[in-house]
Each structure stands twice: as C-alpha cells, then as structure tokens.
Design an enzyme around this catalytic site. Structure first.
Site, PDB file in Angstrom:
ATOM      1  N   GLU A  33      54.775  29.987 -55.402  1.00 13.05           N
ATOM      2  CA  GLU A  33      54.160  28.661 -55.468  1.00 13.05           C
ATOM      3  C   GLU A  33      55.109  27.665 -56.144  1.00 13.05           C
ATOM      4  O   GLU A  33      55.646  27.942 -57.217  1.00 13.05           O
ATOM      5  CB  GLU A  33      52.853  28.744 -56.264  1.00 13.05           C
ATOM      6  CG  GLU A  33      52.146  27.436 -56.426  1.00 13.05           C
ATOM      7  CD  GLU A  33      50.927  27.520 -57.335  1.00 13.05           C
ATOM      8  OE1 GLU A  33      50.074  26.628 -57.224  1.00 13.05           O
ATOM      9  OE2 GLU A  33      50.826  28.450 -58.147  1.00 13.05           O
ATOM     10  N   LYS A 103      44.133  26.522 -51.635  1.00  9.44           N
ATOM     11  CA  LYS A 103      43.711  26.953 -52.966  1.00  9.44           C
ATOM     12  C   LYS A 103      42.358  26.330 -53.322  1.00  9.44           C
ATOM     13  O   LYS A 103      42.166  25.121 -53.207  1.00  9.44           O
ATOM     14  CB  LYS A 103      44.783  26.538 -53.980  1.00  9.44           C
ATOM     15  CG  LYS A 103      44.491  26.929 -55.400  1.00  9.44           C
ATOM     16  CD  LYS A 103      45.672  26.500 -56.261  1.00  9.44           C
ATOM     17  CE  LYS A 103      45.403  26.637 -57.720  1.00  9.44           C
ATOM     18  NZ  LYS A 103      46.536  26.150 -58.518  1.00  9.44           N
ATOM     19  N   CYS A 136      47.473  31.032 -57.897  1.00  8.44           N
ATOM     20  CA  CYS A 136      47.371  30.577 -59.281  1.00  8.44           C
ATOM     21  C   CYS A 136      45.989  30.833 -59.881  1.00  8.44           C
ATOM     22  O   CYS A 136      45.598  31.972 -60.080  1.00  8.44           O
ATOM     23  CB  CYS A 136      47.779  29.111 -59.358  1.00  8.44           C
ATOM     24  SG  CYS A 136      47.935  28.446 -61.024  1.00  8.44           S
TER      25      CYS A 136
END
Length: 159
Positions: A33, A103, A136
């Site tokens: 990322e 995400k 994340c």
C-alpha cells in the site's frame, strides 16, 4: 524497500521485486500500500495527472501478469464518480483485471484527506482457491475476516 525516487523509479523497483518473486516460483505477486506515492501523496488531488499515472501502472502490471502467466495484485488509488478510494485489484494470468476491492475501514487521515470508503467485501475465485483483501485498518476489525470466511475465502491478501 527504497523510499527515494519518483513514481516511475518506484514502479521499476516493484517490477524488479515481482520478477525476483516469479523467478523463485511465485504464482501470485501483490504490492504494498502507498509505496509508489511516498514522495507525492498529493498526486491523487491532481486528477488528470493521477489518472494517466494510474493507467500506466495498470498497463505495466497487466503486461507482467500476461508475460509470466501469474496473478498480479497491484495496490493503487482509484478515482470514480468524483470519489477517491484506497484499493487493490487482481490481474489474472492472461493480463485481464478480474476484480477489485475498495478499503472499507479508513484511517482518520484518509477521511480528512477526502477519501471515500468501500462498502463491500468481495471474494475472488482464482484457479487455486478463493481469496480476499484486507488493506491496513481493515485488519483491526475481526468481523471483516469472519464475513469473508463465511463466503468461502481461504487466503487473505494484505498489501
């Protein structure tokens, strides 16, 4: 990883690392990322420049997948309908994009920067099994893995 350099130098570095993985027998390669934007995170707000840059990176990844017959999973931002998403996508062995994940659980700084969150947890059926993504902060919520597990996913890709 090398943090210096411009976006194209970072793509070259990622491509070199991918080739080393493929030479070592990897069947699926995915990228971290935000690496390519560590020196220029503001590019996502320069929409036309960003769209050109993201398309070039996608073409590079599609060529790599097709040439070596492997799955490639790039990470990038996506701009769609005026919204910016933190996302990853899967390129199949033939060099075609077969799916993407936006995400869901954004950080405070992402929200403050104007990013939008995704709303779905897709599972992708590859020739060796079902996979899904967590990016994340998605990892901080056990419900994410539980939901994906109920859909038959066996492998998590965590860029």
């Amino acid at each position: 990883m090398k943090l210096g350099g411009n976006i194209r130098q970072k793509w070259s570095h990622l491509s070199d690392l991918a080739l080393r993985c493929i030479e070592d027998g990897a069947d699926l390669v995915f990228f971290p990322e935000a690496y390519q934007y560590t020196q220029d995170m503001d590019i996502i707000h320069r929409t036309s420049e960003f769209l050109e840059t993201a398309a070039e990176w996608k073409e590079t990844c599609m060529s790599l997948a097709k040439k070596h017959g492997v799955y490639i999973v790039p990470w990038d931002y996506e701009i769609k309908d005026g919204k910016i998403f933190n996302m990853s996508y899967i390129i199949d062995r033939c060099g075609n994009e077969i799916g993407s994940y936006r995400k869901v659980h954004l950080t405070y700084s992402e929200l403050k920067s104007g990013l939008s969150n995704g709303t779905e947890f897709p599972v992708f059926d590859l020739d060796f099994g079902k996979v899904w993504f967590m990016i994340c902060c998605d990892n901080y919520f056990p419900e994410t893995a539980r939901v994906l597990g109920t859909q038959g996913a066996k492998l998590v890709l965590y860029p």
